[in-house]
Design a protein around this motif. Sequence first.
Motif, PDB file in Angstrom:
ATOM      1  N   UNK A 214       0.823  -1.218   0.000  1.00 36.50           N
ATOM      2  CA  UNK A 214       0.000   0.000   0.000  1.00 36.50           C
ATOM      3  C   UNK A 214       0.853   1.262   0.000  1.00 36.50           C
ATOM      4  N   UNK A 215       0.467   2.215  -0.831  1.00 34.55           N
ATOM      5  CA  UNK A 215       0.913   3.600  -0.736  1.00 34.55           C
ATOM      6  C   UNK A 215      -0.234   4.449  -1.255  1.00 34.55           C
ATOM      7  N   UNK A 216      -1.203   4.734  -0.377  1.00 38.37           N
ATOM      8  CA  UNK A 216      -2.428   5.391  -0.795  1.00 38.37           C
ATOM      9  C   UNK A 216      -3.052   6.114   0.401  1.00 38.37           C
ATOM     10  N   UNK A 217      -4.378   6.271   0.410  1.00 41.05           N
ATOM     11  CA  UNK A 217      -5.104   6.858   1.535  1.00 41.05           C
ATOM     12  C   UNK A 217      -6.222   5.912   1.965  1.00 41.05           C
ATOM     13  N   UNK A 218      -6.658   6.075   3.214  1.00 38.81           N
ATOM     14  CA  UNK A 218      -7.833   5.356   3.692  1.00 38.81           C
ATOM     15  C   UNK A 218      -8.534   6.219   4.729  1.00 38.81           C
ATOM     16  N   UNK A 219      -9.780   5.881   5.017  1.00 39.64           N
ATOM     17  CA  UNK A 219     -10.547   6.591   6.034  1.00 39.64           C
ATOM     18  C   UNK A 219     -10.751   5.663   7.224  1.00 39.64           C
ATOM     19  N   UNK A 220     -10.241   6.069   8.371  1.00 35.20           N
ATOM     20  CA  UNK A 220     -10.359   5.213   9.544  1.00 35.20           C
ATOM     21  C   UNK A 220      -9.508   5.713  10.685  1.00 35.20           C
ATOM     22  N   UNK A 221      -9.037   4.771  11.509  1.00 33.54           N
ATOM     23  CA  UNK A 221      -8.251   5.119  12.685  1.00 33.54           C
ATOM     24  C   UNK A 221      -6.960   4.317  12.752  1.00 33.54           C
ATOM     25  N   UNK A 222      -5.996   4.890  13.449  1.00 31.82           N
ATOM     26  CA  UNK A 222      -4.671   4.267  13.536  1.00 31.82           C
ATOM     27  C   UNK A 222      -4.038   4.624  14.871  1.00 31.82           C
ATOM     28  N   UNK A 223      -3.368   3.665  15.492  1.00 33.69           N
ATOM     29  CA  UNK A 223      -2.643   3.935  16.728  1.00 33.69           C
ATOM     30  C   UNK A 223      -1.280   3.251  16.652  1.00 33.69           C
ATOM     31  N   UNK A 224      -0.248   3.988  17.011  1.00 34.59           N
ATOM     32  CA  UNK A 224       1.117   3.490  16.982  1.00 34.59           C
ATOM     33  C   UNK A 224       1.714   3.551  18.370  1.00 34.59           C
ATOM     34  N   UNK A 225       2.289   2.462  18.811  1.00 38.06           N
ATOM     35  CA  UNK A 225       2.964   2.404  20.104  1.00 38.06           C
ATOM     36  C   UNK A 225       4.474   2.332  19.863  1.00 38.06           C
ATOM     37  N   UNK A 226       5.219   3.123  20.606  1.00 41.19           N
ATOM     38  CA  UNK A 226       6.659   3.158  20.462  1.00 41.19           C
ATOM     39  C   UNK A 226       7.087   4.117  19.382  1.00 41.19           C
ATOM     40  N   UNK A 227       8.399   4.330  19.278  1.00 44.41           N
ATOM     41  CA  UNK A 227       8.969   5.221  18.286  1.00 44.41           C
ATOM     42  C   UNK A 227      10.129   4.516  17.612  1.00 44.41           C
ATOM     43  N   UNK A 228      10.275   4.802  16.312  1.00 46.54           N
ATOM     44  CA  UNK A 228      11.394   4.192  15.607  1.00 46.54           C
ATOM     45  C   UNK A 228      12.726   4.615  16.215  1.00 46.54           C
ATOM     46  N   UNK A 229      12.755   5.828  16.808  1.00 44.29           N
ATOM     47  CA  UNK A 229      13.988   6.281  17.446  1.00 44.29           C
ATOM     48  C   UNK A 229      14.396   5.358  18.583  1.00 44.29           C
ATOM     49  N   UNK A 230      13.401   4.676  19.170  1.00 47.88           N
ATOM     50  CA  UNK A 230      13.675   3.734  20.244  1.00 47.88           C
ATOM     51  C   UNK A 230      13.860   2.306  19.726  1.00 47.88           C
ATOM     52  N   UNK A 231      13.715   2.136  18.426  1.00 41.82           N
ATOM     53  CA  UNK A 231      13.962   0.830  17.836  1.00 41.82           C
ATOM     54  C   UNK A 231      12.730   0.078  17.409  1.00 41.82           C
ATOM     55  N   UNK A 232      11.665   0.057  18.230  1.00 39.95           N
ATOM     56  CA  UNK A 232      10.503  -0.781  17.955  1.00 39.95           C
ATOM     57  C   UNK A 232       9.242   0.059  17.839  1.00 39.95           C
ATOM     58  N   UNK A 233       8.428  -0.248  16.831  1.00 44.51           N
ATOM     59  CA  UNK A 233       7.162   0.445  16.635  1.00 44.51           C
ATOM     60  C   UNK A 233       6.099  -0.564  16.221  1.00 44.51           C
ATOM     61  N   UNK A 234       4.919  -0.488  16.842  1.00 39.86           N
ATOM     62  CA  UNK A 234       3.788  -1.363  16.515  1.00 39.86           C
ATOM     63  C   UNK A 234       2.601  -0.484  16.140  1.00 39.86           C
ATOM     64  N   UNK A 235       2.006  -0.735  14.977  1.00 38.55           N
ATOM     65  CA  UNK A 235       0.891   0.069  14.485  1.00 38.55           C
ATOM     66  C   UNK A 235      -0.291  -0.828  14.171  1.00 38.55           C
TER      67      UNK A 235
END
Length: 452
Positions: A214-235
């Motif tokens: 995917x490289x597009x748009x969608x309508x909905x919700x998203x939540x991301x835990x963690x930061x890539x700066x810290x190494x790990x990210x879960x979305x």
Amino acid sequence: MKKTVAAAVVAAFVVGTASTTFAAANPFSDVPAGHWAYQSVAKLAAAGVVEGYGDGTYRGDRNITRYEMAQMVAKAMAKNPTGANKAELDRLAAEFRDELDALGVRVAELEKYADKVIWQGKIEYTYKSARSDRSDRKGTDKINQDDWIFRFEPIMEVNDHWTLRSRIDAHVDMSRDTNNSFKLERGWAQGDYDNFQVKVGRQPLYTNEDGLVWDTEYTGGEITFGKLADGLRITAYGGRLNEGKVGGAIRNAGYWDGRQDDKKGQKHFHNGSIKPDRTDPSSFWAVNVQYDPGEKGLFGGAAYYQIKDDDLKTTAYTKHGNDNKANMWSANAGYRLGKAQLWGGYAKNTKADYEDYSWQAILKYGNLYGGGNQGTKKGQWAVWAGYKRLGSNTSFEAINYDDAFAGTKGVIAGASWAPMDRIVFIAKYFKGKYITGSGDAERLFGRVEFFY
């Protein structure tokens, strides 16, 4: 930047050192009272904006780092300037945004007393030339496209954590000298917190295997835990996709659909292909897990996507033609060493019977892979080369259509270069074949981006 010049800029425009009546004790032995920058440096020292060295010198002839300049800007921000001083500080804060973030100073703090809307965007020109050596008739089919995009991407502050973001585009088709009015492509609310981020609305959908799916748009919700700066990210995210984004299909020699090159009034090629219906919106949910420490060494991740769309009920998707779901998983891994990076990604649709997997492997070198942004600096560049295979029933709406496109496989190459700040040239080339049926496919892609 010389220290004396940096001091004069911040002083004259931010904390008001232009007054000739100011007098203070000489703070630095190497800035005598007769020096042209004496009043600016003395006022900044008295205000605590600049500091000298332990031996009592200022060393104004030494080049300072961006980090040191950001420290001065941060201290000036604390003075809450107004009028012309505030406008100049806005400009400085935007220039040193990354360094201020590293200092723990959010530019949003400045925006409390500045304009609540940040206007940014770009103008881009894109040229595409796609060719297909059709297997069902003599000769070569060809489509050329010229396209200008005028894009606005304003960011509006709500409070310390929430912003409203949007993308507004207007297209100009130079091949027919036609244009459309500005259209809201994206609009979402975003909440940024220490350890998680929330997005709600019509927003970007760019997946962690470098847009293989995917490289597009969608309508909905998203939540991301963690930061890539810290190494790990879960979305985790889910919502609705436009009716044109998903549809079971087999593409062999000669057909480009609306996701790739087609525009109203342009020639279609249908022979030798089974096209998707694309009449119903899709519902989906997904989970991405990515690890990237941002330094040299290994990085990678995995993802799972589940999609439901009645447009998948076709014999071009499954042999029985009665399955309306796509269950897909992907994995990616790479190794980074300085500016060099070797990376690969794989995606599989377990529901599809045709063109049910995609993969790519790319070797990159440089610091401007793929394109630029408002922070792109003069002299940045990158080159890359690799191989892509994009199954039509897996890479539904992928970024890879800039070079390889749905239903094709072959080699790719590209380069990007910034001749000046915030101006980027990009070139890509694809040479390959169709996955189903015979016939060669080729694409030349060029783009110029102007960011503001």
